[in-house]
Design a protein around this motif. Structure first.
Motif, mmCIF file in Angstrom:
data_model
loop_
_atom_site.group_PDB
_atom_site.id
_atom_site.type_symbol
_atom_site.label_atom_id
_atom_site.label_comp_id
_atom_site.label_asym_id
_atom_site.label_seq_id
_atom_site.Cartn_x
_atom_site.Cartn_y
_atom_site.Cartn_z
ATOM 1 N N THR A 38 0.797 -1.227 0.000
ATOM 2 C CA THR A 38 0.000 0.000 0.000
ATOM 3 C C THR A 38 0.831 1.280 0.000
ATOM 4 O O THR A 38 0.418 2.250 -0.639
ATOM 5 C CB THR A 38 -1.021 0.013 1.161
ATOM 6 N N PHE A 42 0.247 3.910 -2.908
ATOM 7 C CA PHE A 42 -0.010 5.316 -2.575
ATOM 8 C C PHE A 42 0.913 6.247 -3.358
ATOM 9 O O PHE A 42 0.466 7.221 -3.965
ATOM 10 C CB PHE A 42 0.165 5.515 -1.065
ATOM 11 N N SER A 113 -5.420 8.472 2.639
ATOM 12 C CA SER A 113 -4.420 7.420 2.841
ATOM 13 C C SER A 113 -4.412 6.872 4.263
ATOM 14 O O SER A 113 -4.001 5.736 4.482
ATOM 15 C CB SER A 113 -3.029 7.929 2.478
ATOM 16 N N VAL A 117 -3.577 2.997 3.773
ATOM 17 C CA VAL A 117 -2.139 2.748 3.655
ATOM 18 C C VAL A 117 -1.625 2.194 4.979
ATOM 19 O O VAL A 117 -1.870 2.762 6.039
ATOM 20 C CB VAL A 117 -1.370 4.032 3.264
#
Length: 124
Positions: A38, A42, A113, A117
């Motif tokens: 992730t 991102f 995020s 993330v």
């Protein structure tokens, strides 16, 4: 290269632990690989958004705006007003609008995020 670096950064011990828990290939991909990638996803998402908003060269080289302005991207429109029509003030205002749009989209991705993330060292 960025994807490969992200894949190389996944500790093999996570795959071993998933295997010991009885995870198959798809489960390892879904529960180990994707969450550990992730940060890479991102980064590529932010760079992709910024890059997509700066499309110019293809339209300029291939069609110069195309038939009936069908390939008139925002950056090409900005260029046209600045260097073809010599309306630098208007082009400068368009550049600021582009900057604010890119900033807003990047801020939206950064803000979202926190929900998707995963960073290995952080604790919830």
């Amino acid at each position: 290269m960025i994807w490969l670096a992200g894949l190389k950064g996944i500790p093999p011990s996570l795959y071993e632990a998933a295997e010991l828990d009885g995870a198959g290939g798809w489960q390892k991909f879904r529960n180990v690989t994707i969450p550990m990638l992730t940060p890479t996803i991102f980064f590529n998402l932010v760079m992709g958004v910024i890059g997509a908003m700066q499309t110019f060269g293809e339209a300029y080289v291939m069609t110069k705006g195309g038939p009936m302005n069908s390939t008139l991207f925002f950056n090409f429109y900005l260029f046209d007003h600045a260097f073809q029509n010599f309306r630098m003030g208007y082009a400068s205002a368009l550049a600021w609008v582009l900057f604010i749009l890119i900033l807003a989209l990047t801020a939206l991705v950064v803000k979202s995020s926190a929900a998707w993330v995963y960073y290995e060292g952080e604790r919830n």
